[in-house]
Scaffold this active site. Structure first.
Site, mmCIF file in Angstrom:
data_model
loop_
_atom_site.group_PDB
_atom_site.id
_atom_site.type_symbol
_atom_site.label_atom_id
_atom_site.label_comp_id
_atom_site.label_asym_id
_atom_site.label_seq_id
_atom_site.Cartn_x
_atom_site.Cartn_y
_atom_site.Cartn_z
ATOM 1 N N GLY A 56 23.339 -24.840 -52.785
ATOM 2 C CA GLY A 56 23.574 -24.096 -51.555
ATOM 3 C C GLY A 56 24.490 -24.864 -50.627
ATOM 4 O O GLY A 56 24.628 -26.085 -50.745
ATOM 5 N N TYR A 84 21.298 -28.746 -54.075
ATOM 6 C CA TYR A 84 20.470 -28.443 -52.909
ATOM 7 C C TYR A 84 19.019 -28.242 -53.331
ATOM 8 O O TYR A 84 18.084 -28.669 -52.633
ATOM 9 C CB TYR A 84 20.996 -27.185 -52.214
ATOM 10 C CG TYR A 84 20.235 -26.802 -50.961
ATOM 11 C CD1 TYR A 84 20.648 -27.245 -49.715
ATOM 12 C CD2 TYR A 84 19.106 -25.977 -51.036
ATOM 13 C CE1 TYR A 84 19.947 -26.893 -48.566
ATOM 14 C CE2 TYR A 84 18.403 -25.622 -49.898
ATOM 15 C CZ TYR A 84 18.833 -26.079 -48.665
ATOM 16 O OH TYR A 84 18.135 -25.734 -47.530
ATOM 17 N N HIS A 172 25.871 -30.115 -61.355
ATOM 18 C CA HIS A 172 25.767 -28.685 -61.659
ATOM 19 C C HIS A 172 25.900 -28.460 -63.168
ATOM 20 O O HIS A 172 27.011 -28.366 -63.700
ATOM 21 C CB HIS A 172 26.842 -27.894 -60.910
ATOM 22 C CG HIS A 172 26.589 -27.783 -59.443
ATOM 23 N ND1 HIS A 172 25.848 -26.754 -58.890
ATOM 24 C CD2 HIS A 172 26.948 -28.593 -58.415
ATOM 25 C CE1 HIS A 172 25.763 -26.931 -57.586
ATOM 26 N NE2 HIS A 172 26.427 -28.035 -57.267
ATOM 27 N N GLU A 174 25.367 -25.797 -64.742
ATOM 28 C CA GLU A 174 25.760 -24.420 -65.052
ATOM 29 C C GLU A 174 27.262 -24.227 -65.160
ATOM 30 O O GLU A 174 27.720 -23.227 -65.731
ATOM 31 C CB GLU A 174 25.176 -23.458 -64.007
ATOM 32 C CG GLU A 174 25.798 -23.537 -62.617
ATOM 33 C CD GLU A 174 25.148 -24.583 -61.713
ATOM 34 O OE1 GLU A 174 25.233 -24.430 -60.489
ATOM 35 O OE2 GLU A 174 24.564 -25.555 -62.242
ATOM 36 N N LYS A 373 28.174 -7.268 -66.921
ATOM 37 C CA LYS A 373 29.122 -6.398 -67.623
ATOM 38 C C LYS A 373 29.207 -6.710 -69.114
ATOM 39 O O LYS A 373 29.205 -5.792 -69.945
ATOM 40 C CB LYS A 373 30.509 -6.555 -66.983
ATOM 41 C CG LYS A 373 31.520 -5.523 -67.440
ATOM 42 C CD LYS A 373 31.289 -4.221 -66.719
ATOM 43 C CE LYS A 373 32.449 -3.264 -66.878
ATOM 44 N NZ LYS A 373 32.280 -2.054 -66.058
#
Length: 518
Positions: A56, A84, A172, A174, A373
């Site tokens: 965040g 965060y 991170h 991801e 999608k």
């Protein structure tokens, strides 16, 4: 959904939150995102097999920083805090969070100190490249916690509690820039949480069909706005599998479609899938409603209102109708529930029939609301939809009306439709159609240019070509199409489409530009 074999992602406003969900799903585990202010309520209801706390933009040291109740960490569910999320865990459990002496942004080297838990299978002392983006760090770990990895300026770049149930990482995992990010997430899902990779298109279809049957009941009837795009097509076939002929699809030919689109929809859904389908010819009504209108928002409003009128007329002819089906996707749902509790907007203006549910008082069925999608395309493939529909590029709800700049007329739509067909044909011939998010033409009749054709002076329309690459349309880059391809497209359009004498190529990114011009 199998709640206990799933991951709940608590969102604190990170730009990467959707990416976390995608990474989890790519490992065949269902994931859903909840805003941090609703975390305790949602987790108490779902009881997932694991929790991921997102990053965040705020600092946990700020007075009004987004947070969760400490009891979330005491539910007995494994937790992975990212950036965060790690700092918040540290602060809630008695650790110390402070500004780092050196901020870490971008590529950083991480050294694994203890190959356990999320680092199981790594070698002690192994170095790997990770993506960092933080100004704070956990300087003092909560009581009993131990460090697992470190970077040059962050000794506690990864850590865990004594039971090996709560983990935090300052990097991170991801983002694809983190070399072993998928491995870290995989370890959390399968080794720490003990989940199974059961999230597949087939499992989704089976569960969605049962869910629709239960919602519609024995005698309920469904009406669906079918646009011919992948979302509404997949949703319609899925609901048809659940309730059979108790769904009626309405396709409105508004004169603003791509060449051959109405005929293709009638062939695929009426004759191939044998679904109840009503094709409504309304070209003249839409063009009349757009006469003299040049403002893009006014175009959208008029098109939306007319769709509602026509849909109501057809629904009245059908008779009793209980449910409206829409092709809402997960990004739409996420945007409607911001982590700060922003305004809800479940029905969005860009959907097939904007505003229809409120007007018609129908209960909603949104069978794809948990999917991204690319997942919709996987489900469509499993359902047996033709490849041409599954891989069709997105098309705006208002159709060619927002690709004809200025007033929309029959002549201008015909010109653009022919030019657009050439662009599509040549991009497909070059083998690039499926690699692009969108590729299309924009007619700019407000700008006429001088040209020479057959020794005669011409003063005709300008056509712009727009081709972009993207994963989810949130951001997009202009496609570096081969010059030879652009030359062929330009030559064919100028030679074959009467009314165009100049072709240009749009090289704007999103942001700051948008994909569509209007």
């Amino acid at each position: 959904m199998q709640a206990r074999n799933s991951i709940t992602i608590v969102d604190f406003g990170s730009q990467y939150t959707q990416l976390i969900a995608r990474r989890v799903r790519e490992l065949r585990v269902f994931s859903r995102i909840v805003p941090c202010h609703k975390a305790l309520e949602e987790l108490g209801r779902d009881r997932p097999g694991g929790i991921i706390l997102s990053g965040g933009p705020a600092s946990v040291t700020e007075a009004d920083a987004p947070a969760i109740d400490r009891s979330v960490l005491e539910m007995g569910i494994p937790v992975l805090g990212i950036c965060y999320g790690m700092q918040l865990m540290g602060r809630l459990l008695g650790g110390k969070v402070a500004g780092a002496p050196e901020r870490e942004y971008g590529f950083m080297k991480l050294t694994v100190g203890e190959p356990a838990g999320i680092f199981e299978g790594f070698e002690k002392g192994a170095e790997t490249v990770v993506w960092m983006s933080h100004g704070d760090r956990v300087e003092g770990l909560p009581p009993g916690w131990r460090p697992l990895a470190a970077s040059a300026s962050t000794p506690n770049a990864a850590a865990c509690d004594p039971e090996g149930r709560l983990f935090g990482v300052q990097f991170h995992p991801e983002v694809h820039h983190t070399a072993e990010g998928e491995r870290v997430i995989s370890n959390f899902l399968f080794r720490v949480c003990g989940l199974k990779p059961t999230w597949t298109p087939r499992s989704f279809i089976d569960e969605a069909v049962e869910a629709v049957r239960a919602r519609v009941g024995e005698g309920g009837r469904v009406v669906a706005g079918l646009s011919g795009g992948v979302d509404s097509s997949v949703a319609s076939v899925l609901v048809h599998r659940a309730v059979g002929d108790r769904i009626t699809c309405i396709f409105v030919d508004n004169g603003l479609l791509r060449r051959g689109e109405a005929e293709e929809v009638a062939e695929v859904f009426g004759r191939h899938f044998k679904m109840p389908l009503r094709v409504v010819g309304a070209r003249e009504r839409f063009l009349a409603a757009l006469t003299g209108v040049t403002d893009p928002e006014e175009k959208r409003k008029r098109i939306g209102r007319l769709f509602i009128e026509i849909f109501e007329e057809e629904a009245a002819r059908i008779g009793r109708t209980d449910f409206l089906m829409q092709g809402t996707l997960y990004p739409d749902v996420i945007e409607s529930v911001s982590f700060r509790g922003g305004p809800s907007a479940t029905i969005k203006s860009h959907h097939n029939v904007g505003g229809l549910p409120e007007r018609m008082r129908l209960a909603l069925i949104e069978p794809l609301r948990d999917l991204f999608k690319d997942e919709v395309r996987e489900v469509g493939r499993e359902l047996g939809l033709p490849h041409a529909i599954i891989r069709r590029q997105p098309f705006p709800g208002p159709g060619l009306a927002v690709r004809v700049i200025g007033e929309v007329t029959q002549e201008r739509c015909d010109i653009l439709r022919e030019a657009d067909a050439i662009i599509e044909a040549e991009v497909k011939e070059a083998g690039l159609y499926e690699a692009l998010w969108q590729s299309f033409g924009i007619l700019v009749p407000a700008v006429r240019t001088v040209g020479v054709m057959g020794d005669s002076r011409t003063y005709q329309h300008l056509l712009a070509i727009r081709a972009v690459t993207s994963r989810d349309a949130m951001t997009a880059d202009w496609a570096r199409l081969p010059h030879e391809l652009l030359a062929v497209i330009s030559r064919r359009i100028i030679n074959e489409v009467k009314g165009i004498n100049r072709v240009v190529y749009d090289i704007s990114t999103k942001p700051p530009a948008t994909i569509e011009w209007e």
